[in-house]
Design an enzyme around this catalytic site. Structure first.
Site, short mmCIF file in Angstrom:
data_model
loop_
_atom_site.label_atom_id
_atom_site.label_comp_id
_atom_site.label_asym_id
_atom_site.label_seq_id
_atom_site.Cartn_x
_atom_site.Cartn_y
_atom_site.Cartn_z
N LYS A 28 0.49 -0.97 0.03
CA LYS A 28 0.16 0.10 -0.05
C LYS A 28 0.92 0.96 -0.15
CE LYS A 28 -3.59 -0.55 2.78
NZ LYS A 28 -4.58 -0.75 3.76
N ARG A 99 -3.48 3.04 8.48
CA ARG A 99 -3.52 2.34 8.00
C ARG A 99 -2.94 1.44 7.90
NH1 ARG A 99 -4.83 4.44 1.94
NH2 ARG A 99 -5.85 2.74 1.77
N GLY A 108 -8.32 -7.51 4.62
CA GLY A 108 -8.96 -7.15 5.19
C GLY A 108 -8.54 -7.42 6.62
N MET A 110 -5.54 -6.17 8.11
CA MET A 110 -5.07 -5.10 9.49
C MET A 110 -6.24 -4.20 9.35
SD MET A 110 -2.32 -5.99 10.44
CE MET A 110 -1.32 -7.52 9.63
N ARG A 372 -3.10 -1.35 -6.65
CA ARG A 372 -2.80 -2.92 -6.07
C ARG A 372 -3.66 -3.64 -7.39
NH1 ARG A 372 -5.32 -4.62 -0.73
NH2 ARG A 372 -8.03 -5.15 -1.93
N HIS A 490 -16.37 -8.51 1.13
CA HIS A 490 -15.23 -9.90 1.66
C HIS A 490 -15.37 -11.10 1.10
CE1 HIS A 490 -13.05 -12.46 4.92
NE2 HIS A 490 -12.53 -11.77 4.64
N SER A 798 15.22 -41.69 -9.32
CA SER A 798 13.69 -41.09 -9.24
C SER A 798 14.27 -40.93 -7.84
CB SER A 798 13.09 -42.43 -9.96
OG SER A 798 11.75 -41.11 -9.64
N CYS A 865 9.88 -38.58 -8.12
CA CYS A 865 8.77 -38.61 -7.81
C CYS A 865 7.32 -38.71 -6.42
CB CYS A 865 8.41 -39.98 -8.37
SG CYS A 865 9.14 -41.43 -7.39
N TYR A 885 13.47 -34.37 -15.20
CA TYR A 885 12.10 -34.28 -15.34
C TYR A 885 11.39 -34.55 -13.92
CZ TYR A 885 11.61 -39.30 -14.07
OH TYR A 885 12.13 -40.55 -13.52
#
Ligand code: ADP
Ligand code: MG
Ligand code: MG
Length: 908
Positions: A28, A99, A108, A110, A372, A490, A798, A865, A885
């Site tokens: 902010k 703020r 929401g 803070m 934002r 909200h 793997s 995996c 992979y």
């Protein structure tokens, strides 16, 4: 020693901060500074850095105020000189908001205090200066209420309790016979202030602070305190935001949307946050302040005319009613609308992303209070990234990096079955706040949603409106339905962020928390009954409606193509059945990284034979049973090979401890006894013999194949025969046989020999050969550390990171649920290491394994995996260590592919 700068000023098109200082100034604060720099009208103010939050937690209130005092006073002077008011003055008082603002936006989380600086004198000064008594007292009562709730802790902790201030307002309203806050007169508001202050005195035992500086420090500290409040902690955990980031505090001159009919406040998105459509949209309220729009107190109006028309259609409101009661900002304040529209375009092209804006109009003058990057659904995320790419605003790499890989999950989730839905009964209609389909049992309270979910129930959270306290419950629910609130309520914002299906503002639903029931359309639904909701249309249905898997095409397909272009690793899937293999293939899997053979043994007809094998007296008995299993395994492998035609398939030999297969109940033991022609006692004894103290560290993995080589033999034969059978049909297969759970190269060698001997035998019998690999899982720390020895023999590795994590930490995966949450809560661990790979510890073993393995076999094929193969940060790690992979469950294949592309791009 250089002096630490703790306070950054902004105002009048100047700022000490800028957009890229988010970690220091919070999102902010950084954007308030940036907006000043690009000439957007923003009320002046200053930001106290996030570093001070850490100091605050360490040093406490007193010390930190001491550290800040001079800089804050100086910064306040700057605001005073820009505004021409004075903080703490009686006649000409400057009012401010306090703020919070963390690095990542935490909607929401803070609490904000508005109109700070008012007291019994200042309110008179404001009233006479503005010639607007009502406004002055309205601001004052709002301030006392917010300060009481947020700073003095009077906000009720329990969901069933009412805010003491709201209760007073309700009493005054009903005694006056009015419905809206805006209908209260100046005298009413004065009464409110008096009663509010009395309530404060009653609860806290102290007078409401009249000194503006005391008010200011109280609020600043409350913001820092709120960083550690429960809902903030829950949000951080859900979103993996580290605690040490801290929040900044923004102190900003007030602008007033509550000064009458030429004032108002609103929120807007530069594009549609639900669908991604390139349409400026948002909501506003005349004569309102701060959170009024999102709080669902009054029905907000749309900003654009087009949005207003669409909204009215959905809400079933005719044009006459719309234009008189709910006109758009475009229609009521065309000049302001034009300016706002210019600003939204400017902000979006500056940030090159969809913006979420907050604005206030004070007597026909527009002010921006926040911008934002807007939260959005997965569908919207994909569309906006692709649209921005096509518009030339961003390039391919940026488009890929813009996407949150985990969020794709939402797109892979179910929608309602067309047929089932066409017969369904629509009970009510609300706003399509967050798309998707959800069905579940009605639950009215967030904490109960959690408990029910933990009991294995599917729940739908139904509330009048939601608040930040409900976060964990919202997360537990399949979907959220609220009776009040708009598209920016909200519930709506949070649900979209979570990717949860949500309908807000379904006004025709009447909820009775006390009776735990709701009334729709004359029908009563009790807690526990089923409802279904469609977050894309806003429709609420009776009962449980069948859902089906979504289709993936269009922009999603484009994104996948781009990801394929940039990723370096291959993406395989973990699949045990031809069905899973097919699904994964349609998602783009390039092979199977893990096919667990044990699942194949659990089916009805097989489990008996499997048990015969395990319970057999001797090798001869085992071989007899294995012979029966062979054709079953072979046909399973044929199915999987066929689904994966031309792609590699890694098959793991039998892994789990044998006692998992045998019957533990009397009835099934009897079945086996009859089947095998022995007494129940014999079976019972054998089952008891198989039981182990630590089965996960017991007789399992390659230890099975070493003690019972005939099992390995059968499995190797089934694999090779299946591959040859398909070859005969012209179908290409690439089998990779994987030995589980080795700790020493000798273990591997023994199994490998059996496999290769068996293969040779089969080749001879069939008069044909195929190529195949024999490799191993690396899942025991010793195997990773001695990977150079192992790689002398193994043709691929793997990493089985589930077991590797279990054994590296020494946490039993099946028992970790008892202590892991506490570990995370206490900050001992940042995340559950079974979900997010522990790169520091387990990661080192992987790095050692890769390095040592490749030191003796340069082209050693390496993959992963474990569950981590589909988790974006772990995928990035795999890329960095040079794996070939990753393999993950079918539905995570697109996520892994995107994460792999992002990892590759980040490295460029
Ligand atoms: P959140 O972080 O929850 O969005 P904000 O700090 O943005 O909280 O504040 C909540 C509301 O108060 C917003 O709607 C914002 O527009 C309003 N607000 C904050 N500061 C001011 C101010 N200086 N003047 C007028 N309204 C303000
Ligand atoms: Mg805000
Ligand atoms: Mg394992």
């Amino acid at each position: 020693m250089t002096k630490v700068k703790r306070v950054y000023s902004f105002g009048n098109k100047q700022a000490e901060g800028k957009a890229d200082m988010k970690s220091l100034l919070g999102g902010k604060g950084a954007n308030l500074a940036e907006m000043n720099l690009i000439g957007v009208p923003v009320p002046p103010g200053f930001t106290i850095t996030t570093e001070v939050c850490a100091e605050y937690n360490k040093l406490g209130k007193k010390k930190v105020i001491e550290l800040l005092k001079d800089e804050v006073k100086q910064a306040m002077k700057n605001v005073e000189s820009i505004m021409g008011y004075k903080f703490g003055d009686q006649d000409n008082p400057l009012l401010v908001s306090v703020r919070s603002g963390a690095r990542a936006s935490m909607p929401g989380m803070m609490d904000t205090v508005l109109n700070l600086g008012l007291n019994d004198d200042a309110v008179k000064g404001i009233a006479s200066k503005t010639n607007n008594k009502r406004f002055a007292w309205d601001s004052y009562r709002r301030f006392v209420q917010m300060y009481g709730d947020v700073v003095l802790g009077m906000k009720p902790a329990s969901k069933e309790d009412v805010d003491p201030f709201e209760e007073i307002i309700e009493n005054v309203k009903s005694s006056k016979g009015v419905e809206n806050d805006t209908d209260l007169t100046t005298e009413d508001l004065k009464v409110l202030v008096l009663r509010f202050k009395k309530a404060v005195k009653d609860v806290t035992g102290k007078d409401f602070p009249a000194d503006p500086w005391e008010q200011l420090w109280g609020s600043i500290c409350a913001v820092f305190d709120s960083w550690m409040n429960e809902r903030a902690i829950v949000y951080r955990q859900l979103n993996q935001i580290p605690e040490e980031w801290g929040t900044a505090v923004n102190v900003q001159a007030m602008v007033f949307g509550n000064m009458g009919d030429s004032s108002g406040t609103g929120v807007a998105f530069t594009r549609d946050a639900a669908t991604g459509e390139n349409l400026f949209n948002g909501e506003y309220l005349i004569n309102a302040q701060g959170e009024d729009v999102v709080a669902g107190i009054r029905t907000p109006q749309q900003i654009t005319k087009e949005g207003s028309l669409r909204w009215a259609k959905l809400a079933g409101i005719d044009e006459d009613e719309r234009i008189t009661i709910y006109p758009s900002l475009e229609e009521t304040m065309p000049k302001i609308y034009k300016e706002l529209n210019e600003i939204q375009k400017k902000l979006e092209s500056h940030y090159k992303d969809m913006q979420d804006l907050e604005f206030t109009i004070q007597e026909d003058k527009l002010w921006l209070l926040q911008t934002r990057n807007g939260k959005r659904t997965a569908a919207s995320m994909v569309k906006i990234a692709m649209d921005l790419l096509r518009e030339g605003a961003i390039d391919e790499k940026t488009a890929i990096l813009r996407l949150e890989a985990n969020k794709l999950d939402e797109l892979l989730h179910p929608v309602f079955d067309q047929e089932a839905i066409s017969e369904a009964n629509v009970l009510a209609k609300g706003l399509p706040a967050s798309p998707g389909a959800a069905t579940g049992e009605i639950v009215f309270f967030a904490d109960e949603a959690e408990t029910w979910k933990a009991q294995g129930k599917e729940v739908l959270l139904v509330r009048i409106e939601t608040s930040p306290e409900d976060l964990a419950g919202m997360n537990a629910a399949n979907g959220i339905l609220t009776a009040r609130g708009g598209m920016t309520s909200h519930a709506a914002v949070v649900a979209r962020g979570m990717g949860k299906c949500c309908i807000s503002g379904a006004g025709s639903i009447n909820i009775d928390y006390k009776k735990r029931q709701l009334l729709i359309d004359g029908k009563i639904f009790k807690e526990g009954e089923w409802l279904s909701i469609n977050g894309s249309t806003g429709e609420v249905y009776e009962g449980k409606i069948k859902t089906i898997d979504p289709e993936l095409s269009g922009d999603f397909g484009e994104i996948m193509k781009l990801a394929f272009k940039y990723r370096k690793m291959g993406i395989r899937t973990n699949a045990d059945t031809p069905q899973d293999a097919w699904v994964a293939r349609t998602f783009g899997a390039q092979g199977i990284g893990l096919c667990r053979t044990e699942h194949m043994f659990f089916e009805e007809d097989r489990i008996i034979v499997m048990r015969e094998m395990i319970l057999a007296e001797n090798e001869a008995g085992r071989r007899k049973a294995l012979e029966k299993l062979l054709p079953m395994q072979r046909s399973d492998f044929e199915g999987i090979f066929e689904a994966m035609e031309g792609l590699p398939v890694t098959i793991r030999l039998l892994d789990p401890p044998l006692h998992e297969f045998v019957p533990h109940d009397q009835e099934n033991q009897k079945v086996m006894a009859d089947d095998m022609g022995v007494s129940v006692e014999v079976i019972k004894k054998k089952v008891e013999d198989l039981s182990e103290f630590n089965p996960m560290l017991g007789h399992r993995g390659c230890r099975l194949g070493i003690t019972y080589p005939e099992i390995t033999e059968m499995q190797a034969r089934a694999i090779i025969e299946a591959a040859l059978n398909l070859k005969a049909k012209g179908i290409k297969t690439i089998p990779e046989i994987m030995v589980p759970l080795i700790g020493t190269v000798q273990e591997f060698k023994m199994q490998e020999e059996i496999i290769r001997l068996t293969a040779e035998k089969v080749f001879k019998e069939k008069g044909d050969t195929i190529e195949y690999l024999v490799g191993t899982m690396i899942e025991i720390p010793r195997a990773a550390i001695t990977a150079d020895e192992v790689a002398e023999r193994a043709e691929f590795f793997s990493f089985g990171t589930n077991d590797l994590t279990q054994m590296t930490f020494g946490y039993s995966r099946d028992d970790a649920g008892k202590f892991l949450p506490v570990y995370i809560e206490k900050g001992i661990l940042k995340n559950d290491p079974f979900q997010i790979l522990d790169q520091t510890g387990v990661g080192q073993l992987i790095e050692i394994g890769v390095k040592k393995g490749r030191s003796v076999r340069k082209n050693l094929k390496i993959g992963i995996c474990g569950e981590h193969g589909g988790e974006p940060s772990s995928v990035e790690f795999c890329h960095r260590t040079g794996m070939d992979y990753v393999s993950c469950s079918p539905f995570r294949v697109p996520i892994a592919r995107l994460a792999a592309a992002q990892a590759a791009i980040k490295e460029m």
